[in-house]
Design a protein around this motif. Structure first.
Motif: not given
Length: 346
Positions: A150-156, A171-178
């Motif tokens: 639910s935080g912005d700018r999260a990467a996994f 949930e919300t924010g901009r995310h990246f999963y690699s």
């Protein structure tokens, strides 16, 4: 007299200037929290055997001062950590890293609310996770979130995210999963985030009636959606759909993705609301494999042209170039945090 002052051009100019100054100060304060050195992090170690700074992951997170101004790297030594974890909103720029997902496992057993059942909850911005397994072992009897973001700018990166229903509450924010492995059966990637899934393995454990995505997006003005680039979808033959609309303007795109025969021919579902067929945006572009055959797809899904697909073939929707960062290359001892905190208290 008071009315004349309030309506004078001079007063309005002064008021406008004060508003500009106020918001400028807020922006400067927000920017001041951005670490000045993005290559160096404060190192905290977690080891169940007692050979680290902490034995529990949450204790390490709790030790980070609110609104700190440096990158924090929490290295989790191999082990099975049976705990629920929350990264609060006032603790940005934390990296949580294992050594490899097969031996660094965060697990819990809880169902119920999608907001309360999560094993790991990320409320902070600029969070990074690497080489972890996050698992909710609740099973198939109800909603049980493994990871809530639910935080912005999260990467996994190289993480395994496991449950059955609502596995990943994006949930919300901009995310990246690699290069992540995401497993579930019902709506197991859900939420209203703007997220890119790149080279991820999506595995359905459903035996019948499975659904991979349930994106929300309630208005066309929201710049949100799930994009899957170069991913792989597996599961038992003929058991799952690509998605259904949690919100009326749900948006999901699969591009260059390998689809096994787990995908049902119709591909998508309207969640028993035909009106959503006119508003959802469900697209596929140059996918391949037996599950990618669009001959029997629902008519309201889209076979994207190259021109239509271009906006989804990069990280622009999440503004990735502006915030995705490499792993730090230099580390400082954790006592640096404690020393600074002690100085402030004195």
């Amino acid at each position: 007299m008071g009315v004349q002052v309030m309506s004078s051009p001079h007063f309005l100019v002064v008021l406008l200037a004060q508003i500009v100054i106020f918001w400028t100060k807020k922006t400067i304060m927000a920017d001041s929290r951005t670490p000045s050195d993005m290559s160096t992090a404060l190192l905290i170690s977690v080891d169940q055997s007692g050979h680290g700074d902490y034995k529990k992951i949450q204790d390490a997170i709790d030790a980070v001062p609110p609104n700190h101004k440096e990158l924090v790297y929490i290295l989790v030594k191999p082990g099975i950590y049976k705990e629920k974890i929350v990264v609060p909103a006032d603790k940005p720029y934390i990296t949580l890293s294992g050594t490899q997902p097969s031996n660094t496992i965060i697990t819990w057993h809880e169902g119920g609310s999608i907001f309360d059942s999560a094993v790991v909850t990320i409320l902070a911005s600029d969070f990074v996770a690497r080489y972890l397994t996050i698992q909710n072992t609740f099973g198939r009897s109800g909603k049980a979130v493994a990871l809530r973001v639910s935080g912005d700018r999260a990467a996994f990166y190289n993480c395994r995210i496991l449950s059955y229903q609502d596995t990943l509450l994006d949930e919300t924010g901009r995310h990246f999963y690699s290069n992540c492995y995401i497993e579930g059966g019902t709506d197991f990637i859900c939420g209203d985030a703007a997220s890119v899934f790149e080279k991820c393995h999506v595995h359905s454990t459903s035996e019948v009636g499975g659904i991979i995505t349930a994106h929300h997006r309630s208005t066309p003005r929201e710049n949100t959606g799930f994009t899957f680039l170069g991913c792989k979808i597996t599961g038992s033959a003929g058991t799952t759909l690509l998605g259904r609309p949690w919100g009326a303007y749900s948006r999901v795109v699969f591009a260059f993705t390998s689809m096994s025969d787990a995908i049902l021919p119709q591909g998508w579902d309207d969640w028993r609301d035909p009106s959503k067929q006119r508003t959802v945006y469900y697209g596929e572009y140059k996918c391949y494999g037996p599950g990618a055959n669009r001959a029997k797809r629902v008519s309201w899904s889209r076979s994207l042209s190259t021109k239509e697909a271009l906006q989804f073939l990069n990280k622009n929707m999440i503004g990735g170039r502006g915030w995705l960062r490499p792993a730090p290359t230099h580390f400082k001892k954790f006592y640096t945090i404690n020393s600074e905190k002690t100085k402030e208290n004195n």
